[in-house]
Design a protein around this motif. Structure first.
Motif, PDB file in Angstrom:
ATOM      1  N   ALA A 112       0.581  -1.131  -0.046  1.00 15.84           N
ATOM      2  CA  ALA A 112      -0.092   0.108   0.032  1.00 15.84           C
ATOM      3  C   ALA A 112       0.857   1.290  -0.137  1.00 15.84           C
ATOM      4  O   ALA A 112       0.148   2.277   0.037  1.00 15.84           O
ATOM      5  CB  ALA A 112      -0.852   0.189   1.045  1.00 15.84           C
ATOM      6  N   ARG A 113       2.256   1.060   0.251  1.00 14.00           N
ATOM      7  CA  ARG A 113       2.964   2.272   0.348  1.00 14.00           C
ATOM      8  C   ARG A 113       4.099   2.444  -0.542  1.00 14.00           C
ATOM      9  O   ARG A 113       4.911   3.635  -0.842  1.00 14.00           O
ATOM     10  CB  ARG A 113       3.553   2.356   1.902  1.00 14.00           C
ATOM     11  CG  ARG A 113       2.224   2.619   2.795  1.00 14.00           C
ATOM     12  CD  ARG A 113       2.704   2.227   4.168  1.00 14.00           C
ATOM     13  NE  ARG A 113       3.725   3.108   4.700  1.00 14.00           N
ATOM     14  CZ  ARG A 113       4.503   3.030   5.593  1.00 14.00           C
ATOM     15  NH1 ARG A 113       4.131   1.954   6.604  1.00 14.00           N
ATOM     16  NH2 ARG A 113       5.342   3.704   6.047  1.00 14.00           N
ATOM     17  N   ALA A 114       4.671   1.385  -1.401  1.00 19.81           N
ATOM     18  CA  ALA A 114       5.861   1.336  -2.200  1.00 19.81           C
ATOM     19  C   ALA A 114       5.795   2.094  -3.165  1.00 19.81           C
ATOM     20  O   ALA A 114       4.571   2.395  -3.916  1.00 19.81           O
ATOM     21  CB  ALA A 114       6.251  -0.016  -2.505  1.00 19.81           C
ATOM     22  N   ASP A 115       6.793   2.646  -3.693  1.00 16.08           N
ATOM     23  CA  ASP A 115       7.080   3.681  -4.890  1.00 16.08           C
ATOM     24  C   ASP A 115       7.425   2.728  -6.167  1.00 16.08           C
ATOM     25  O   ASP A 115       7.456   3.007  -7.114  1.00 16.08           O
ATOM     26  CB  ASP A 115       8.118   4.542  -4.773  1.00 16.08           C
ATOM     27  CG  ASP A 115       7.609   5.586  -3.894  1.00 16.08           C
ATOM     28  OD1 ASP A 115       6.555   5.894  -3.857  1.00 16.08           O
ATOM     29  OD2 ASP A 115       8.270   6.137  -3.045  1.00 16.08           O
ATOM     30  N   LEU A 235       1.611 -15.249 -12.976  1.00 20.66           N
ATOM     31  CA  LEU A 235       1.702 -14.104 -12.181  1.00 20.66           C
ATOM     32  C   LEU A 235       0.448 -13.491 -12.554  1.00 20.66           C
ATOM     33  O   LEU A 235       0.155 -13.155 -13.693  1.00 20.66           O
ATOM     34  CB  LEU A 235       2.820 -13.395 -12.718  1.00 20.66           C
ATOM     35  CG  LEU A 235       3.149 -11.788 -12.239  1.00 20.66           C
ATOM     36  CD1 LEU A 235       3.529 -11.849 -10.784  1.00 20.66           C
ATOM     37  CD2 LEU A 235       4.188 -11.196 -12.863  1.00 20.66           C
ATOM     38  N   LEU A 236       0.035 -12.675 -11.652  1.00 19.36           N
ATOM     39  CA  LEU A 236      -1.297 -11.673 -11.892  1.00 19.36           C
ATOM     40  C   LEU A 236      -0.624 -10.167 -11.506  1.00 19.36           C
ATOM     41  O   LEU A 236       0.034  -9.849 -10.614  1.00 19.36           O
ATOM     42  CB  LEU A 236      -2.289 -12.052 -10.785  1.00 19.36           C
ATOM     43  CG  LEU A 236      -3.458 -11.208 -10.514  1.00 19.36           C
ATOM     44  CD1 LEU A 236      -4.176 -11.115 -11.974  1.00 19.36           C
ATOM     45  CD2 LEU A 236      -4.406 -11.659  -9.541  1.00 19.36           C
ATOM     46  N   VAL A 237      -0.753  -9.435 -12.329  1.00 15.74           N
ATOM     47  CA  VAL A 237      -0.448  -7.944 -12.229  1.00 15.74           C
ATOM     48  C   VAL A 237      -1.557  -7.145 -12.258  1.00 15.74           C
ATOM     49  O   VAL A 237      -2.639  -7.217 -13.027  1.00 15.74           O
ATOM     50  CB  VAL A 237       0.366  -7.707 -13.628  1.00 15.74           C
ATOM     51  CG1 VAL A 237       0.817  -6.125 -13.273  1.00 15.74           C
ATOM     52  CG2 VAL A 237       1.745  -8.575 -13.642  1.00 15.74           C
ATOM     53  N   VAL A 238      -1.685  -5.982 -10.992  1.00 15.81           N
ATOM     54  CA  VAL A 238      -2.861  -5.106 -11.058  1.00 15.81           C
ATOM     55  C   VAL A 238      -1.979  -3.848 -10.724  1.00 15.81           C
ATOM     56  O   VAL A 238      -1.078  -3.925 -10.144  1.00 15.81           O
ATOM     57  CB  VAL A 238      -3.797  -5.640  -9.922  1.00 15.81           C
ATOM     58  CG1 VAL A 238      -4.541  -6.884 -10.293  1.00 15.81           C
ATOM     59  CG2 VAL A 238      -2.990  -5.764  -8.457  1.00 15.81           C
ATOM     60  N   GLY A 239      -3.005  -2.724 -11.159  1.00 17.76           N
ATOM     61  CA  GLY A 239      -2.424  -1.437 -10.858  1.00 17.76           C
ATOM     62  C   GLY A 239      -3.081  -0.795  -9.875  1.00 17.76           C
ATOM     63  O   GLY A 239      -3.933  -1.236  -9.364  1.00 17.76           O
ATOM     64  N   THR A 240      -2.558   0.281  -9.399  1.00 21.17           N
ATOM     65  CA  THR A 240      -3.223   0.987  -8.389  1.00 21.17           C
ATOM     66  C   THR A 240      -2.795   2.562  -8.318  1.00 21.17           C
ATOM     67  O   THR A 240      -1.598   2.843  -8.972  1.00 21.17           O
ATOM     68  CB  THR A 240      -2.414   0.370  -7.017  1.00 21.17           C
ATOM     69  OG1 THR A 240      -3.474   1.234  -5.995  1.00 21.17           O
ATOM     70  CG2 THR A 240      -1.210   0.632  -6.745  1.00 21.17           C
ATOM     71  N   LEU A 249      -0.866   4.421  -1.576  1.00 17.87           N
ATOM     72  CA  LEU A 249      -1.711   4.146  -2.404  1.00 17.87           C
ATOM     73  C   LEU A 249      -2.898   3.775  -2.223  1.00 17.87           C
ATOM     74  O   LEU A 249      -3.383   3.523  -0.911  1.00 17.87           O
ATOM     75  CB  LEU A 249      -0.950   2.906  -3.377  1.00 17.87           C
ATOM     76  CG  LEU A 249       0.513   3.106  -3.761  1.00 17.87           C
ATOM     77  CD1 LEU A 249       0.985   1.858  -4.147  1.00 17.87           C
ATOM     78  CD2 LEU A 249       0.687   4.034  -4.955  1.00 17.87           C
ATOM     79  N   GLN A 250      -3.903   3.787  -3.145  1.00 17.27           N
ATOM     80  CA  GLN A 250      -5.261   3.572  -3.088  1.00 17.27           C
ATOM     81  C   GLN A 250      -5.479   2.035  -3.541  1.00 17.27           C
ATOM     82  O   GLN A 250      -5.857   1.710  -4.731  1.00 17.27           O
ATOM     83  CB  GLN A 250      -6.015   4.499  -3.872  1.00 17.27           C
ATOM     84  CG  GLN A 250      -7.501   4.488  -3.535  1.00 17.27           C
ATOM     85  CD  GLN A 250      -8.423   5.318  -4.148  1.00 17.27           C
ATOM     86  OE1 GLN A 250      -7.983   6.643  -4.415  1.00 17.27           O
ATOM     87  NE2 GLN A 250      -9.665   5.102  -4.615  1.00 17.27           N
ATOM     88  N   LEU A 251      -5.043   1.047  -2.481  1.00 12.80           N
ATOM     89  CA  LEU A 251      -5.419  -0.323  -3.023  1.00 12.80           C
ATOM     90  C   LEU A 251      -6.664  -0.832  -3.421  1.00 12.80           C
ATOM     91  O   LEU A 251      -6.861  -1.318  -4.610  1.00 12.80           O
ATOM     92  CB  LEU A 251      -4.970  -1.101  -1.845  1.00 12.80           C
ATOM     93  CG  LEU A 251      -3.434  -1.299  -1.606  1.00 12.80           C
ATOM     94  CD1 LEU A 251      -3.135  -2.344  -0.481  1.00 12.80           C
ATOM     95  CD2 LEU A 251      -2.666  -1.991  -3.004  1.00 12.80           C
ATOM     96  N   GLY A 252      -7.590  -0.393  -2.797  1.00 13.24           N
ATOM     97  CA  GLY A 252      -9.171  -0.552  -3.239  1.00 13.24           C
ATOM     98  C   GLY A 252      -9.562  -2.064  -2.731  1.00 13.24           C
ATOM     99  O   GLY A 252      -8.727  -2.883  -2.577  1.00 13.24           O
TER     100      GLY A 252
END
Length: 272
Positions: A112-115, A235-240, A249-252
């Protein structure tokens, strides 16, 4: 010097499985693998780092290794190193987490916080060893998926496997649809689903012209659609997206669910 791939280790079996995954990833990208352990005692730290380094050498003997012991809070240390990292890799649970927890507190805090991209190594060893030959990326109607799609296409290209781009949508509750007025039109902010995928894939497809891409348009909520796609994925990739006016970040809810329940490693890629 190229920035490293950083993996968090704490001596747990989940973190050693993360080392296995990270070592293979570092070899794939030809980058250094950096082992990071946050600890209070030096003796314990030495044992943890030694075990992780031995595991990494077995998994990928040619990968360059470096290591570090931090006396910061584990999540703070990882987020800090993530400002200059190829990616952060974590196990799904650590030593201090309760057995009934589906995802460890450190992994969730870092995601939730990494760049940089954060990969949480989920799923069973049997699933990871199966090598399904596909990378799945969830595509939203908006800007948050752009960096995630770029990341996913690059990962599929390096693995020489198929990219599965999934865009799921659902009509508002109680909505009535007809062939003349499909459900996506009932949401004024939405574009046609096929256009969402085409727009998201256009730029990375031009860069990786040999990429094999499958497009999936699914009229159902994103959570079950992505979990189903992940059942046969490496691998599953999602954006935030980033929080407006706030750090992190806004994980949702969808990303939270995927991080807790996905049957394969999950990469959370922040919007750039």
């Amino acid at each position: 010097m190229a920035i490293p791939l950083v993996v968090g280790v704490d001596g747990s079996e989940a973190s050693l499985e993360a080392v296995d995954w990270a070592a293979a990833e570092a070899a794939l990208h030809e980058v250094r693998l950096h082992l990071l352990h946050a600890a209070v005692g030096e003796r314990e730290a030495s044992d943890v780092i030694s075990a992780a380094a031995e595991r990494a050498r077995r998994s990928a003997p040619a990968v360059r290794l470096s290591s570090e012991v931090s006396h910061e809070d584990a999540a703070l240390a990882l987020v800090g190193r993530g400002r200059n990292a190829h990616a952060l890799v974590l196990g799904d649970r650590g030593l201090g987490d309760l057995p009934e927890m589906l995802l460890g507190s450190v992994s969730l805090a870092v995601a939730a916080r990494a760049d940089c991209p954060v990969v949480v190594v989920r799923g069973t060893a049997e699933h990871r060893d199966a090598r399904f030959g596909s990378v799945v990326v969830g595509v939203e109607d908006g800007e948050s998926s752009g960096t995630a799609v770029d990341y996913a296409v690059r990962e599929a290209h390096l693995r020489r496997c198929r990219l599965v781009a999934v865009h799921a949508w659902s009509a508002p509750s109680g909505a009535f649809t007809t062939p003349q007025a499909p459900s996506w039109q009932l949401e004024a902010h939405r574009r046609p689903p096929a256009q969402v995928l085409d727009d998201a894939l256009r730029r990375p497809a031009e860069r990786y012209r040999d990429a094999t891409v499958s497009r999936r348009l699914i009229e159902e909520p994103a959570r079950p659609a992505l979990l189903e796609a992940a059942s046969t994925a490496d691998l599953l990739v999602v954006g935030t997206r980033r929080r407006l006016g706030h750090p992190g970040l806004q994980l949702g809810l969808i990303n939270h669910a995927l991080l807790h329940h996905a049957p394969c490693p999950v990469a959370v890629v922040p919007q750039m």
